[in-house]
Design an enzyme around this catalytic site. Structure first.
Site, PDB file in Angstrom:
ATOM      1  CE1 TYR A 146      -4.127   1.910   0.850  1.00 37.23           C
ATOM      2  CE2 TYR A 146      -2.718   3.047   2.411  1.00 37.23           C
ATOM      3  CZ  TYR A 146      -3.907   2.965   1.718  1.00 37.23           C
ATOM      4  OH  TYR A 146      -4.879   3.931   1.882  1.00 37.23           O
ATOM      5  CE  LYS A 150      -3.690   4.708  -1.318  1.00 36.25           C
ATOM      6  NZ  LYS A 150      -4.767   5.191  -2.194  1.00 36.25           N
TER       7      LYS A 150
HETATM    8  P1  NAP Z   1     -13.510   2.069   1.025  1.00 33.75           P
HETATM    9  O1  NAP Z   1     -14.536   2.526   2.011  1.00 33.75           O
HETATM   10  O2  NAP Z   1     -12.971   0.684   1.145  1.00 33.75           O
HETATM   11  O3  NAP Z   1     -14.102   2.275  -0.464  1.00 33.75           O
HETATM   12  C1  NAP Z   1     -13.369   1.864  -1.563  1.00 33.75           C
HETATM   13  C2  NAP Z   1     -14.099   2.221  -2.834  1.00 33.75           C
HETATM   14  O4  NAP Z   1     -13.328   1.778  -3.965  1.00 33.75           O
HETATM   15  C3  NAP Z   1     -15.449   1.545  -2.969  1.00 33.75           C
HETATM   16  O5  NAP Z   1     -16.340   2.404  -3.660  1.00 33.75           O
HETATM   17  C4  NAP Z   1     -15.147   0.322  -3.810  1.00 33.75           C
HETATM   18  O6  NAP Z   1     -16.329  -0.116  -4.482  1.00 33.75           O
HETATM   19  C5  NAP Z   1     -14.088   0.881  -4.768  1.00 33.75           C
HETATM   20  N1  NAP Z   1     -13.195  -0.130  -5.325  1.00 33.75           N
HETATM   21  C6  NAP Z   1     -12.407  -1.002  -4.646  1.00 33.75           C
HETATM   22  N2  NAP Z   1     -11.753  -1.805  -5.501  1.00 33.75           N
HETATM   23  C7  NAP Z   1     -12.132  -1.432  -6.745  1.00 33.75           C
HETATM   24  C8  NAP Z   1     -11.820  -1.900  -8.052  1.00 33.75           C
HETATM   25  N3  NAP Z   1     -10.964  -2.925  -8.265  1.00 33.75           N
HETATM   26  N4  NAP Z   1     -12.394  -1.293  -9.118  1.00 33.75           N
HETATM   27  C9  NAP Z   1     -13.264  -0.269  -8.931  1.00 33.75           C
HETATM   28  N5  NAP Z   1     -13.591   0.222  -7.719  1.00 33.75           N
HETATM   29  C10 NAP Z   1     -13.042  -0.365  -6.636  1.00 33.75           C
HETATM   30  O7  NAP Z   1     -12.232   3.027   1.021  1.00 33.75           O
HETATM   31  P2  NAP Z   1     -12.035   4.511   1.621  1.00 33.75           P
HETATM   32  O8  NAP Z   1     -11.610   4.367   3.036  1.00 33.75           O
HETATM   33  O9  NAP Z   1     -13.178   5.368   1.277  1.00 33.75           O
HETATM   34  O10 NAP Z   1     -10.731   4.962   0.814  1.00 33.75           O
HETATM   35  C11 NAP Z   1     -10.808   5.681  -0.406  1.00 33.75           C
HETATM   36  C12 NAP Z   1      -9.395   6.046  -0.841  1.00 33.75           C
HETATM   37  O11 NAP Z   1      -8.769   6.826   0.183  1.00 33.75           O
HETATM   38  C13 NAP Z   1      -8.492   4.828  -1.073  1.00 33.75           C
HETATM   39  O12 NAP Z   1      -7.614   5.078  -2.147  1.00 33.75           O
HETATM   40  C14 NAP Z   1      -7.709   4.747   0.224  1.00 33.75           C
HETATM   41  O13 NAP Z   1      -6.465   4.109   0.035  1.00 33.75           O
HETATM   42  C15 NAP Z   1      -7.546   6.218   0.547  1.00 33.75           C
HETATM   43  N6  NAP Z   1      -7.277   6.473   1.949  1.00 33.75           N
HETATM   44  C16 NAP Z   1      -8.190   6.123   2.911  1.00 33.75           C
HETATM   45  C17 NAP Z   1      -7.906   6.400   4.243  1.00 33.75           C
HETATM   46  C18 NAP Z   1      -8.869   6.081   5.343  1.00 33.75           C
HETATM   47  O14 NAP Z   1      -8.508   6.319   6.511  1.00 33.75           O
HETATM   48  N7  NAP Z   1     -10.052   5.589   5.068  1.00 33.75           N
HETATM   49  C19 NAP Z   1      -6.677   6.993   4.592  1.00 33.75           C
HETATM   50  C20 NAP Z   1      -5.783   7.315   3.596  1.00 33.75           C
HETATM   51  C21 NAP Z   1      -6.089   7.057   2.275  1.00 33.75           C
HETATM   52  P3  NAP Z   1     -16.532  -1.655  -4.971  1.00 33.75           P
HETATM   53  O15 NAP Z   1     -16.065  -2.531  -3.857  1.00 33.75           O
HETATM   54  O16 NAP Z   1     -17.986  -1.761  -5.289  1.00 33.75           O
HETATM   55  O17 NAP Z   1     -15.692  -1.778  -6.200  1.00 33.75           O
END
Ligand code: NAP
Length: 238
Positions: A146, A150
């Site tokens: 990851y 990133k």
């Molecule tokens: P999440 O709740 O797990 O949501 C992930 C989203 O991506 C869902 O809409 C999922 O929908 C979609 N997705 C996953 N795999 C996919 C694929 N192969 N093709 C198309 N769509 C896909 O994640 P989140 O926490 O909102 O995170 C969003 C972004 O922010 C990510 O890049 C994550 O690394 C980054 N981020 C998050 C945090 C945090 O604390 N949450 C911190 C730093 C960075 P489907 O499963 O229906 O495809």
């Protein structure tokens, strides 16, 4: 267009961009939550379309951008937000877990930005906004895959910014800290409480905290901002 729009951070970003007056293309693998969000956006007076795509499939990513441009006639703002985790300490991490995270979290963004660049240049306007993580800046045990993806987003976005600046296309990164979503819920309440104590602003972030940053970078007014990493983490990395 917002990838990973079905839940979490992507859902907040899509909702915010729609409220800003943009017609938003909602992308994820699963149609039902995207259709539900489209309904909510329309009920609030906004405009959205749904497009399902597995971003692990590079040719599907190319086709997705092509179809958005041919159906909508343009693509102004590309938010590459979708991401996955396959955590494990380095010594136990499989090649497959490394590859799948790099594929979805980095390679798909390369393909999407490359495909979006021409239509954006034709329109002399573009906003590419790639969602990284503080993990890409400082690393995190158990997240070699990851963190590599990133950090890769940051170097790639700075390069994109330099290559397309003269064409009116900007490229920036938002690096969230701990944001309350399904991805972080998987860590368990105890871990999240401890994390909140270590954050200078003393709370986890919300999807809206990220959406506000994206809304700014997507705006006309951010036209002189490119190649930047905007960390939205309550002061964790400063
Ligand atoms: P999440 O709740 O797990 O949501 C992930 C989203 O991506 C869902 O809409 C999922 O929908 C979609 N997705 C996953 N795999 C996919 C694929 N192969 N093709 C198309 N769509 C896909 O994640 P989140 O926490 O909102 O995170 C969003 C972004 O922010 C990510 O890049 C994550 O690394 C980054 N981020 C998050 C945090 C945090 O604390 N949450 C911190 C730093 C960075 P489907 O499963 O229906 O495809």
């Amino acid at each position: 267009m917002v990838t990973g729009a079905s839940r979490g951070i992507g859902r907040s970003i899509a909702t915010r961009l729609a409220a800003d007056g943009h017609r938003v293309v909602l992308v994820a693998r699963t149609a039902d939550p995207l259709e539900a969000l489209k309904g909510e956006i329309e009920a609030a007076g906004g405009s959205a379309v749904v497009s399902t795509c597995d971003l692990a499939d590079g040719s599907a990513v190319n086709e997705l951008i092509e179809s958005v441009v041919s159906d909508e006639g343009r693509l102004d703002i590309l938010v590459n937000n979708a991401g996955i985790t396959r955590d494990g300490l380095m010594l136990r991490m499989s090649d497959e877990d490394f590859d799948v995270v790099l594929n979805v979290n980095l390679r798909s963004i390369f393909i999407a930005c490359r495909a979006a660049a021409r239509p954006m240049m034709r329109g002399r306007f573009g906003r590419m906004i790639n969602i990284s993580s503080v993990t890409g800046l400082i690393g995190n045990p158990g997240q070699a895959n990851y963190a590599a993806a990133k950090a890769g987003i940051i170097g790639m976005t700075k390069t994109i910014a330099k290559e397309f600046a003269s064409k009116g296309v900007t490229a920036n990164v938002v690096a969230p800290g701990f944001i309350r979503t399904e991805m972080t819920e998987a860590l368990g309440a105890g871990v999240l409480e401890e994390a909140a104590k270590r954050i200078p602003l003393k709370r986890l972030g919300e999807g809206d905290d990220i959406a506000h940053a994206v809304s700014f970078l997507a705006s006309e007014g951010a036209g002189y901002v490119t190649g930047q990493v905007l960390t939205v983490d309550g002061g964790m990395v400063c």
